[in-house]
Design an enzyme around this catalytic site. Structure first.
Site, PDB file in Angstrom:
ATOM      1  N   ASP A 363       0.844  -1.210   0.000  1.00 32.56           N
ATOM      2  CA  ASP A 363       0.000   0.000   0.000  1.00 32.56           C
ATOM      3  C   ASP A 363       0.873   1.252   0.000  1.00 32.56           C
ATOM      4  OD1 ASP A 363      -2.293   1.888   1.065  1.00 32.56           O
ATOM      5  OD2 ASP A 363      -3.290  -0.014   0.634  1.00 32.56           O
ATOM      6  N   LYS A 473      -4.117  -0.779  -6.738  1.00 30.51           N
ATOM      7  CA  LYS A 473      -5.167  -0.098  -5.956  1.00 30.51           C
ATOM      8  C   LYS A 473      -5.066   1.384  -6.308  1.00 30.51           C
ATOM      9  CE  LYS A 473      -6.446   0.597  -1.067  1.00 30.51           C
ATOM     10  NZ  LYS A 473      -6.013   0.218   0.294  1.00 30.51           N
ATOM     11  N   ASN A 477      -7.705  10.482  -2.167  1.00 37.83           N
ATOM     12  CA  ASN A 477      -7.943  10.756  -0.756  1.00 37.83           C
ATOM     13  C   ASN A 477      -8.339  12.181  -0.392  1.00 37.83           C
ATOM     14  OD1 ASN A 477      -7.585   8.232   0.696  1.00 37.83           O
ATOM     15  ND2 ASN A 477      -5.591   8.247  -0.299  1.00 37.83           N
ATOM     16  N   ASP A 531     -19.238   3.727  -7.438  1.00 37.72           N
ATOM     17  CA  ASP A 531     -20.311   4.060  -8.369  1.00 37.72           C
ATOM     18  C   ASP A 531     -20.124   3.265  -9.658  1.00 37.72           C
ATOM     19  OD1 ASP A 531     -18.523   5.634 -10.204  1.00 37.72           O
ATOM     20  OD2 ASP A 531     -18.371   6.937  -8.456  1.00 37.72           O
ATOM     21  N   ASP A 545     -12.877   2.279   4.551  1.00 33.86           N
ATOM     22  CA  ASP A 545     -11.692   2.157   5.405  1.00 33.86           C
ATOM     23  C   ASP A 545     -12.054   1.563   6.756  1.00 33.86           C
ATOM     24  OD1 ASP A 545      -9.652   2.916   3.790  1.00 33.86           O
ATOM     25  OD2 ASP A 545      -9.592   5.005   4.446  1.00 33.86           O
ATOM     26  N   GLU A 611      -4.734 -18.639  15.247  1.00 31.72           N
ATOM     27  CA  GLU A 611      -5.391 -17.645  14.379  1.00 31.72           C
ATOM     28  C   GLU A 611      -5.076 -17.931  12.905  1.00 31.72           C
ATOM     29  OE1 GLU A 611      -5.586 -13.603  17.136  1.00 31.72           O
ATOM     30  OE2 GLU A 611      -3.674 -14.199  16.271  1.00 31.72           O
TER      31      GLU A 611
HETATM   32  C1  DGJ Z   1      -7.004   5.334   1.965  1.00 33.82           C
HETATM   33  C2  DGJ Z   1      -7.329   3.911   1.659  1.00 33.82           C
HETATM   34  O1  DGJ Z   1      -8.695   3.694   1.767  1.00 33.82           O
HETATM   35  C3  DGJ Z   1      -6.544   3.002   2.593  1.00 33.82           C
HETATM   36  O2  DGJ Z   1      -6.915   1.677   2.396  1.00 33.82           O
HETATM   37  C4  DGJ Z   1      -5.091   3.212   2.329  1.00 33.82           C
HETATM   38  O3  DGJ Z   1      -4.770   2.797   1.041  1.00 33.82           O
HETATM   39  C5  DGJ Z   1      -4.728   4.670   2.537  1.00 33.82           C
HETATM   40  N1  DGJ Z   1      -5.579   5.533   1.780  1.00 33.82           N
HETATM   41  C6  DGJ Z   1      -3.299   4.927   2.162  1.00 33.82           C
HETATM   42  O4  DGJ Z   1      -2.979   6.239   2.204  1.00 33.82           O
END
Ligand code: DGJ
Length: 728
Positions: A363, A473, A477, A531, A545, A611
């Site tokens: 990520d 991904k 943000n 969407d 999140d 686990e």
């Molecule tokens: C927002 C995403 O929804 C998270 O899963 C993660 O990738 C963070 N950003 C990383 O900045």
């Protein structure tokens, strides 16, 4: 034949398996909306239309008092000619007047489903297209109304193209995609509001004489409202009543607005939000609105959702992962946040491989010098000291552990502390002479500019070609503020929001088609851009999140009204949960994530053997039920939004032929001495016998659907159980 034109009646009727949509050209050439509802034999229903006038409702000269644009149900509702209801189109002519008067011009039936240049849309040979062209009474302006019909999924799509054949520019001040007029009755609007970590909460509002609106002006569809609503009878529920679903195939600013008018009829419009929208269409140019997907069900919300799910799975999502089994992934975000190096990631991959995980996702934090959220967006080159080598070598190390390798980007944003910003400060949205707002310390790139998109395209493709990358991904943000594009003149600044979307879609099209083997997951601070627009490019979306299994019940349940399980990113994370501090059983976290893409978002190296064994079991169980979960008909059985009625949330997926079902029930509240609860199943064959989890006893399908079965009571917090229902 899905589309039927009756020249004598001047009607156009669209037929799907269970629905029917009728329009007619009236005495003065207006395209009236006549009917949208349950399918029946062709009959001309225009007798049911109310055209009449009341005082203060203007009339065309030719009709007199018996007709007013303010009452006629219309396919294309416009400003300026006496229709005072909410409408889809406000067009500023070159002479400055704000009016349009579209009348019937021609019609054409085409094989296959239309596409929309530069915009996402449902597709498929199995669709058919009707194009009705209206022409303005006074000007050479043409309105092409596109209707796509997918019989099998009861789906009708609509989009409008405005063609300016005058020799001067016209301005669109509103250009929504569709109007839907309801002849009579009282309706509710069901919409899905929220915020970050709390997306798509179910909300039901009566449509009254004042406007009911859901919208976004954030430059993205957003967490706060979703570009999908259901308009339904007041007493409609999951199994009963008329319900009309409207989903906009667009990821930017939107508006869905409904109102009941003075004659007690309801109108809804849906499309691009007119706020901060003002689009010039030059001589000879065409403006295309985004597409709207319409689904009607006479059997409540369950059937409506299933039709839309199937249409999205089969006729919207594209690419190699459309039907292919998606890999079970582990993502390092909640495990490490920005604090990792290659050795840490490889150790996670090693442990993950042992229990059956198939893909490792690195990520945020691998590029530029990004160790927190203050820097480096826009600098899409690996931080080789953090990665302890090249990206290629890291991908190889992960591959050597037996896992595919995936990576995170946030292509639309830029940090002030970045090489890209130093070189091109004007690439970020900023209004001259004003200080721009930051959000999460970042700005947004002006994707209305081709050279900005090209820069990001070059950077991203270089990374994607540099290593063995199987997954991306695509995150986003923050929302757009300080909107201003330095390359557009003052009078065109009202085009920037939409031009941004066109730039983004073009970039997505280029990248996803150039890397067809990569699985793309859309994300926007979780589910801030969930969407139909995004689903055209990326087959799954990070739903939220918030990874807490109990909060996820509402989030996934709300999301399911429009979007199929197969599109919902869902991960098992650690406890106490990072967003809620709640502690839930690992089994419950797994059961909830099964009804999504199922993956992990935790530090596997810190898990106990017990686990890890449980996760290993879950991956096997998820795979066992994969097809049933991903392709079954999905039914919401007990709502998590009605705690006063039940302490459980339950949903079900059932094979289309009713031969097998899987019910998941989670108790999300703990009370002492609770009453026993049952759940009623749906979609089984009424006359067949079934077993539950291999029981000795058999149960009649009709009984399971009408009285249901008792839910197990486990004396722990947040218990959950799966009930596998098979033919006896
Ligand atoms: C927002 C995403 O929804 C998270 O899963 C993660 O990738 C963070 N950003 C990383 O900045």
């Amino acid at each position: 034949m899905a589309i039927f034109e009756n020249k004598q009646d001047k009607t156009f009727t669209l037929f799907t398996e269970s629905t029917m949509y009728q329009m007619r050209v009236d005495s003065i050439g207006v395209l009236q909306h006549v009917y949208y509802g349950k399918r029946m034999e062709y009959t001309n229903m225009s007798y049911s239309v109310y055209e009449g006038s009341t005082s203060f409702s203007p009339n065309p000269l030719a009709t007199g008092w018996t007709y007013s644009n303010n009452h006629v149900p219309q396919e294309l509702s416009v400003t300026g000619i006496g229709d005072f209801r909410i409408n889809a189109l406000a067009l500023r002519n070159s002479d400055g007047s704000l009016a349009a008067d579209p009348r019937f011009y021609s019609a054409e039936i085409l094989k296959g489903k239309y596409s929309i240049p530069g915009l996402p849309a449902f597709y498929g040979e199995d669709g058919e297209t009707l194009v009705i062209t209206l022409k303005d009474e006074a000007y050479e302006i043409y309105y092409h109304l596109y209707y796509g019909v997918f019989e099998k999924y009861d789906l009708i799509t609509r989009s409008l193209r405005i063609e300016n054949k005058t020799d001067k520019e016209i301005k669109l001040e509103r250009a929504l995609s569709a109007t839907l007029d309801f002849p009579n009755g009282k309706y509710d609007m069901i919409s899905f509001y929220g915020r970050h970590a709390r997306e798509r909460m179910f909300e039901r509002t009566h449509i009254k004489h004042s406007k009911v609106t859901v919208s976004s002006v954030r430059g993205a569809s957003g967490h706060m409202e979703n570009p999908f609503v259901i308009i339904s009878d007041k007493n409609a529920n999951e199994e009963y009543g008329n319900a009309w679903g409207m989903a906009l195939v667009y990821s930017g600013n939107f508006e869905i607005c409904a109102e009941t008018d003075l004659m007690e009829k309801t109108r809804a419009v849906i499309g691009i939000n007119p706020e901060n929208f003002n689009y010039g269409v030059g001589a000879g140019e065409v403006f295309c609105t985004p597409e709207v997907a319409l689904v009607y069900s006479s059997e409540g919300f369950g059937k409506l959702s299933n039709c839309l799910h199937k249409a999205i799975r089969n006729n919207l999502v594209r690419g190699e992962y459309k039907y292919a089994q998606r890999p079970v992934l582990i993502n390092n975000w909640e495990a490490t946040y920005f604090d990792f190096n290659a050795d840490k990631l490889v150790s996670m991959a090693r442990d993950a491989a042992e229990i059956g995980v198939e893909l490792f996702v690195m990520d945020d934090g691998w590029f530029g010098h990004r160790d927190d959220d203050r820097t480096s967006l826009g600098d899409w080159f690996p931080n080789e000291s953090k990665l302890q080598g090249t990206l290629k070598s890291l991908a190889e190390r992960i591959n050597n552990e037996g896992l595919k390798f995936g990576i995170w980007f946030e292509p639309e944003c830029i940090s002030e502390d970045s090489e890209l910003y130093k070189a091109h400060p004007d690439y970020a949205f900023k209004i001259p002479n004003r200080e721009a707002q930051v959000s999460r310390n970042q700005y947004i790139l002006d994707f209305s500019r081709k050279e900005v998109c090209d820069n990001i395209y070059e950077q991203l493709t270089k990374v994607l070609k540099s290593a063995n990358i199987s997954y991306v991904k695509w995150d986003f943000n923050r929302h757009i503020s300080d909107l201003y594009s330095v390359t557009l003149p003052a009078e065109r600044q009202g085009e920037v929001y939409h031009r941004y979307m066109l730039g983004l879609y073009d970039l997505l099209e280029r990248i996803t088609s150039e890397f067809p083997h990569i699985l793309f997951e859309s994300c926007s601070g979780g589910g801030g851009r969930f969407d139909c627009g995004m689903l055209y490019y990326m087959p799954q979306v990070w739903t939220s999140d918030n990874s807490d299994a109990i909060d996820r019940l509402k989030i996934q349940y709300g999301t399911s009204f429009a979007y199929p399980v197969r599109t919902m990113g869902a991960h098992v994370s650690v406890c106490p949960n990072h967003q809620t501090a709640r502690v839930t059983p690992l089994k419950t976290r797994g059961n909830v994530a099964y009804f999504g893409t199922y993956g992990l978002e935790l530090d596997i190296t810190k898990m106990t053997d017990e686990e890890k064994e449980e996760i290993k079991r879950q991956i096997k169980e998820f795979k066992k039920y994969y097809d049933l979960i991903q392709y079954g008909d999905y039914y919401r059985l007990i709502s998590p939004f009605t705690v006063d009625e039940s302490l459980y949330c339950a949903w079900e997926t059932v094979k289309e032929d009713g031969s097998e079902a899987l019910v998941c029930a989670v108790r999300y509240e703990s009370d002492a001495n609770t009453a026993p609860e049952t759940v009623k199943v749906r979609g089984l064959c009424p006359d067949k016998l079934y077993r539950i989890n291999g029981s000795k006893e058999t149960y009649l399908g009709a009984a399971l659907m009408s009285v249901g079965f008792l839910l197990k009571y486990d004396f722990i917090s947040y218990p959950s159980n799966l009930y596998h229902i098979t033919l006896a």
